[in-house]
Motif scaffolding. Structure first.
Motif, mmCIF file in Angstrom:
data_model
loop_
_atom_site.group_PDB
_atom_site.id
_atom_site.type_symbol
_atom_site.label_atom_id
_atom_site.label_comp_id
_atom_site.label_asym_id
_atom_site.label_seq_id
_atom_site.Cartn_x
_atom_site.Cartn_y
_atom_site.Cartn_z
ATOM 1 N N VAL A 133 0.856 -1.178 0.000
ATOM 2 C CA VAL A 133 0.000 0.000 0.000
ATOM 3 C C VAL A 133 0.893 1.228 0.000
ATOM 4 N N ARG A 134 0.469 2.254 -0.723
ATOM 5 C CA ARG A 134 1.273 3.476 -0.816
ATOM 6 C C ARG A 134 0.490 4.668 -0.277
ATOM 7 N N LEU A 135 1.237 5.660 0.166
ATOM 8 C CA LEU A 135 0.652 6.919 0.612
ATOM 9 C C LEU A 135 0.521 7.865 -0.580
ATOM 10 N N PRO A 136 -0.314 8.890 -0.473
ATOM 11 C CA PRO A 136 -0.401 9.888 -1.537
ATOM 12 C C PRO A 136 0.958 10.536 -1.794
ATOM 13 N N ASP A 137 1.201 10.909 -3.035
ATOM 14 C CA ASP A 137 2.505 11.448 -3.432
ATOM 15 C C ASP A 137 2.757 12.860 -2.930
#
Length: 202
Positions: A133-137
């Motif tokens: 899962v990634r965080l917003p850029d």
């Protein structure tokens, strides 16, 4: 008499316990800390550990055979995700849907420099089967006293704060950032005049 706090492990002069608030989260955090980070005076994972009673922290580099971690991963009642912006990573929204549906979720954080976190990820084969899962850029970090590869690089406590806030928007996790900022300000005040400006603002 010990020169170190028995709770946070920092020197008594630099103790951060006064800024720690106990927080409740439905999402559990599992911190995998590179062994080189354990004694860093400016390490931030300890803020998460002290603030969140349902968090876990394991130290090492290759966690493939870490018995405690594998016991957690084998717990079929929880969905596990690794917070890592790798290929095929999903947005937090997909994880938030599971939390909203009251499914039990654990998020694994890799605590180390980008280079060390990448090595931990490569070596720890038990993580490879888990969704990323990634965080917003567009998130901005405030880790002013450690060099970062980019302006949107986040400390471990900032990453933990953002993922918890995105998954549980009804809960206020700001005390994590408040403790982090207090620790940063204290460290800056301990530097000789001009050192911070020369090394971190140039």
């Amino acid at each position: 008499m010990s020169r170190y706090c028995s709770q946070c492990g920092k020197s008594l002069k630099a103790c951060i316990c006064q800024w720690i608030q106990s927080l409740t989260s439905n999402v559990e955090l599992v911190i995998l800390q590179h062994h080189s980070e354990t004694d860093r005076p400016m390490g931030t994972a300890r803020i998460l550990k002290l603030s969140l009673a349902n968090s876990y922290c394991f130290v090492g580099e290759d966690f493939s055979n870490n018995e405690q971690l594998n016991q957690l991963l084998n717990d079929g009642q929880h969905q596990h995700f690794v917070l890592y912006p790798g290929e095929g990573s999903i947005t937090h929204n997909e994880v938030a849907e599971q939390v909203a549906n009251q499914q039990k979720v654990r998020v694994i954080l890799l605590d180390g420099t980008w280079k060390k976190a990448y090595k931990m990820w490569q070596l720890s084969t038990n993580l490879h089967k888990l969704p990323l899962v990634r965080l917003p850029d567009d998130l901005q970090g405030n880790y002013r006293i450690r060099k970062a590869p980019s302006d949107n690089s986040l400390s471990t406590v900032e990453a933990g704060y953002h993922i918890l806030s995105l998954l549980e928007p009804e809960t206020d996790f700001m005390p994590l950032i408040d403790a982090f900022n207090q620790m940063i300000e204290f460290q800056i005040k301990q530097m000789p005049p001009g050192v911070f400006e020369k090394n971190y603002l140039s």
